[in-house]
Design a protein around this motif. Structure first.
Motif, mmCIF file in Angstrom:
data_model
loop_
_atom_site.group_PDB
_atom_site.id
_atom_site.type_symbol
_atom_site.label_atom_id
_atom_site.label_comp_id
_atom_site.label_asym_id
_atom_site.label_seq_id
_atom_site.Cartn_x
_atom_site.Cartn_y
_atom_site.Cartn_z
ATOM 1 N N THR A 714 -8.552 -15.264 29.157
ATOM 2 C CA THR A 714 -7.161 -14.912 29.250
ATOM 3 C C THR A 714 -6.747 -13.422 29.336
ATOM 4 O O THR A 714 -7.684 -12.473 28.972
ATOM 5 N N LEU A 752 -4.103 -17.328 32.100
ATOM 6 C CA LEU A 752 -5.483 -18.294 31.716
ATOM 7 C C LEU A 752 -6.103 -18.574 33.245
ATOM 8 O O LEU A 752 -5.365 -18.672 34.182
ATOM 9 N N ARG A 756 -10.951 -22.310 33.810
ATOM 10 C CA ARG A 756 -10.663 -22.801 32.400
ATOM 11 C C ARG A 756 -9.407 -23.746 31.924
ATOM 12 O O ARG A 756 -9.526 -24.733 31.155
ATOM 13 N N LEU A 783 -9.393 -20.776 24.233
ATOM 14 C CA LEU A 783 -8.534 -20.019 24.952
ATOM 15 C C LEU A 783 -8.495 -18.579 24.630
ATOM 16 O O LEU A 783 -7.923 -17.622 25.586
#
Length: 863
Positions: A714, A752, A756, A783
């Protein structure tokens, strides 16, 4: 005036004319032809210079030097070289001469020259040297004087205004303040290698050392004050005035044509013609002034400064009154109050002085002390305080005590400090030397004269070293002279194995790649000079290096994936910039001493080949996809789109595109993955390919993307592109577009990574097959976001949720967790699946697959 006629010699003559007429040489010949003589010069430097000339002819036993600070008077001295103020008029000699007699009109020193004009006479011959402008006054003030006019031996012509950097060699640049002299000298050092400095406050020793620098051609330029206008003879071809105004002690006034001519006349020597002009901040000269200088026609001097020489020593007040007596005849005017009168006025107003001075002897002593020159010119009362102390030493002690000499000489003899500090100490030593030269003021006068002379020599040598170190670059001067000469093609140069560039035995720098780096941090003009010299040595070295690079293996080259710079042997040679497409960046060469564009093109092509090879290695899956046989139109369009975008094609939310399951499985085997946010190749999101793609995408969209960690999934960014780059990219949201193309999707407040996101959605969909469920406890850590932000992120990914709820105070147990309820559009997707049993993919409207999807839907409706 009766005394004047009483001592009137058999012959009084004047030799008048512009500079370079041989007047001084003629006067010295006339004096040495007599049995004895005295000649007065306007500067201590000139007196010293001509003293040394006379010593070479007559020997040191018979020649004397008398200035305010120096007295060298052998017992057998017959010929005296003096400053005008120090001429020993009580000594009877056959010949007397005064140089630059037109200085009688100077408001500060003129009264001294006027006094010599009226009263200094030789027993056989008297000779005045000067400018033609004083002829009328000479005829009026010295009846019966014989006047001879001499023409200039060479011509003097005006060349206009010229930049400092374009002044020819053997030029003298004249300024009118020490600060201006230093500033110009610094520019000359940077641009032309160095210069010598001549200023009136220099000691003879320092001045001679600086002149020797110039005369020996260690430097080709001379920066000076107007002191050079007073007969200092050097090999100057061109004189450039850096200003046409001068501060005369009270106001800033324009220079007269006669003053400009006196300075400009230093150009040319003997029969060699000279030129003059302006430079730096000085405006061009007016036509009238140029005509006057070239033709040597100036307005005659109408009056000269005068001060009464018949003084009343009965009291300080009467002495002061006699000094200020009015001129006795027409043509004589009172000049500005000199420092000696101002000092007398200040001291005579003090109570202890008035109480101590009684009668002629003490008044005459006070006047003698007041005549000590204020060499230091500090602008305060320090000189008056000095004279006050010396007067009382002489009055009460009968002489200057040894402690005074010791303390002052020791204080001024230090050689540390900068140029200004050393010059200040030299002025202090000059005061000590003046006091020591008054032999009646000390019983060890000879000792103190030697001590002050030693201190002056020490300071003079140190000052010369500082001036040379600051304003002379012998290496640059030598190289520049060779570069400017006709034989510059034969310049000896070489490049050593370690890359050092040598020209004419001088190291000028090091070759790094194809760029010459000066061997020190020079300012821009010096750097240009060194590059100019160094390029001579690289005429053969650069082609050799180009050939070596063109044959070098890829392992010898490198690409910095952060800056985009390209390296060879550790040196940055080029860098990448935006090209015709994302995978075709342009190679830009960083400088280099190439003699033609062909050499640059060879280097550019070699790096272009290297970059394409590196792209094919790092992005091999993408290039393998492009090389696949593409009979399927969907695969052709998709491969084209992925090559165009560098391996990732972002999708818009509401643009459907249908792909049959068989094609979808084939694409997965080729390493292509679909998710609601885009189409991507997971292998290109690994650290190596991702870093290279970040560089390419940043160049294409005109933004600088952050350096990404291999474990980073992230991002939280606040970066904006420059307006120019944003305009070049054609996108107001260049950062967002670039990150999307790189393989990131914006969800909530974070970015993101696509792989993923796709994996997360697959895992969540498996969990939701059995119905709503609590969010996994490790979901936030997977995350890389705070758990509280999940409620904003998951809906952006198409997951319906029920936020965690606070526990009712009436109930017992844990609070309700974050609940996952299912996909946001399950029912709609089920209806679409029944109507058209194919997988749905969302495609950007400008994608080539959008047109294919539209064509497919038309065929379905037609059926």
């Amino acid at each position: 005036m009766t005394s004047q006629h009483h001592f009137m010699p058999r012959r009084t003559r004047a030799v008048l004319g512009p500079t370079n007429t041989g007047k001084t040489h003629y006067a010295l010949e006339r004096m040495l032809a007599h049995a004895s003589g005295i000649i007065g010069f306007p500067l201590r430097l000139l007196a010293r210079e001509n003293y040394e000339r006379m010593v070479r002819i007559k020997g040191a036993r018979h020649v004397a030097l008398i200035t305010g600070e120096e007295k060298i008077v052998p017992p057998d001295a017959r010929w005296f070289s003096c400053t005008t103020e120090a001429m020993p008029l009580t000594r009877r000699v056959e010949f007397v001469a005064v140089d630059e007699i037109q200085l009688s009109s100077d408001p500060d020193r003129g009264h001294v020259f006027t006094d010599r004009l009226l009263h200094a006479r030789g027993a056989v011959e008297t000779l005045f040297l000067g400018a033609e402008t004083i002829r009328p006054l000479l005829q009026r003030l010295v009846p019966g004087i014989e006047i001879e006019t001499r023409p200039r031996l060479s011509s003097l012509s005006y060349t206009g205004h010229m930049k400092l950097s374009r002044l020819p060699a053997r030029s003298a640049i004249v300024a009118f303040s020490a600060a201006e002299v230093y500033a110009i000298a610094e520019i000359i050092r940077r641009r032309r290698g160095g210069c010598a400095l001549i200023m009136g406050q220099l000691s003879p020793r320092t001045r001679n050392a600086q002149v020797e620098l110039y005369q020996n051609k260690d430097v080709d330029y001379l920066v000076a004050t107007d002191a050079i206008g007073m007969g200092l003879n050097m090999d100057v071809n061109h004189v450039a005035l850096a200003s046409l105004t001068k501060f005369d002690g009270s106001t800033l006034r324009p220079l007269t044509a006669q003053e400009c001519a006196q300075i400009a006349g230093r150009a040319g020597r003997g029969m060699k013609d000279g030129t003059f002009g302006t430079t730096a901040e000085a405006r061009p000269m007016s036509e009238a002034m140029v005509d006057a200088i070239e033709a040597h026609r100036f307005d005659p001097i109408e009056r000269v400064s005068w001060r009464n020489a018949t003084l009343d020593y009965s009291s300080p007040d009467r002495l002061f009154a006699s000094l200020n007596a009015p001129p006795p005849q027409r043509g004589l005017v009172a000049g500005r109050p000199a420092s000696d009168i101002l000092t007398l006025e200040s001291l005579s107003g003090e109570r202890d002085i008035r109480d101590a001075v009684h009668g002629r002897k003490s008044t005459a002593l006070l006047w003698d002390v007041c005549q000590i020159p204020d060499f230091r010119k500090l602008g305060d009362d320090s000189h008056i305080r000095l004279c006050h102390r010396l007067f009382f030493h002489l009055l009460n002690d009968g002489g200057i005590p040894a402690q005074w000499f010791e303390s002052h000489i020791a204080g001024f003899s230090r050689i540390d400090g900068d140029i200004d500090t050393l010059m200040h100490r030299l002025t202090g030593i000059r005061v000590c030397a003046y006091v020591a030269a008054r032999t009646e003021w000390s019983d060890r006068a000879t000792h103190w004269q030697e001590r002050t002379r030693e201190a002056e020599d020490l300071l003079s040598d140190a000052l010369h070293e500082r001036l040379t170190a600051r304003f002379v670059d012998r290496r640059a001067t030598s190289l520049l002279r060779r570069l400017d000469s006709d034989g510059s093609r034969d310049l000896l140069s070489a490049v050593t194995r370690d890359g050092q560039v040598i020209v004419e035995g001088h190291p000028v720098g090091t070759i790094e790649g194809f760029t010459l780096k000066p061997d020190r941090e020079d300012t821009l003009p010096e750097k240009k000079l060194m590059l100019r010299a160094g390029r001579r040595a690289l005429l053969h070295e650069i082609p050799r290096r180009v050939q070596v690079l063109s044959n070098a293996p890829d392992d010898d080259l490198a690409l910095d994936q952060v800056s985009g710079k390209l390296f060879w042997e550790g040196n940055a040679i080029a860098r990448l910039s935006r090209g015709t497409s994302l995978l075709n960046p342009t190679v830009q060469i960083l400088g280099g001493e190439f003699s033609d564009t062909k050499q640059r093109d060879v280097v550019q092509e070699r790096f272009q080949t290297f970059v394409q090879t590196r792209l094919r290695q790092k992005l091999a899956p993408l290039y393998a996809l492009a090389a696949q046989p593409r009979t399927n139109p969907t695969l052709r369009g998709l491969a084209h789109r992925l090559m165009e975008s560098g391996g990732v094609t972002p999708l818009l939310p509401d643009e459907p595109f249908s792909i049959d399951p068989q094609t979808l499985r084939h694409l997965r085997r080729l390493g292509i993955v679909f998710c609601p946010q885009g189409v991507f190749m997971p292998s290109l999101l690994k650290p190596g390919p991702m870093a290279l793609r970040a560089l390419l995408v940043g160049l294409w969209y005109g933004v600088t993307l952050p350096v990404l960690d291999a474990t980073q999934v992230t991002l939280t960014l606040d970066i904006a592109p420059t307006p120019k780059r944003r305009q070049a990219a054609g996108d107001e949201n260049a950062i967002d577009t670039a990150l999307s193309s790189l393989g990131w999707t914006h969800v909530g407040s974070v970015w993101l990574r696509l792989d993923r996101a796709e994996r997360l959605l697959s895992d969540l969909h498996r969990l939701l097959r059995v119905g709503p469920c609590p969010a996994p406890l490790d979901l936030a850590s997977r995350l890389g976001v705070p758990r509280a932000s999940l409620a904003a992120i998951l809906p952006e990914l198409g997951i319906r949720i029920r936020p965690p709820q606070a526990q009712d105070a009436r109930l017992v147990g844990p609070p309700a967790p974050l609940m996952l309820l299912g996909a946001a559009s399950t029912r709609r997707r089920e209806r679409q699946k029944r109507a058209q049993p194919m997988n749905r993919v969302r495609m950007a409207p400008d994608s080539p697959f959008a047109a294919l999807a539209h064509l497919g839907s038309n065929r379905q409706s037609h059926r």
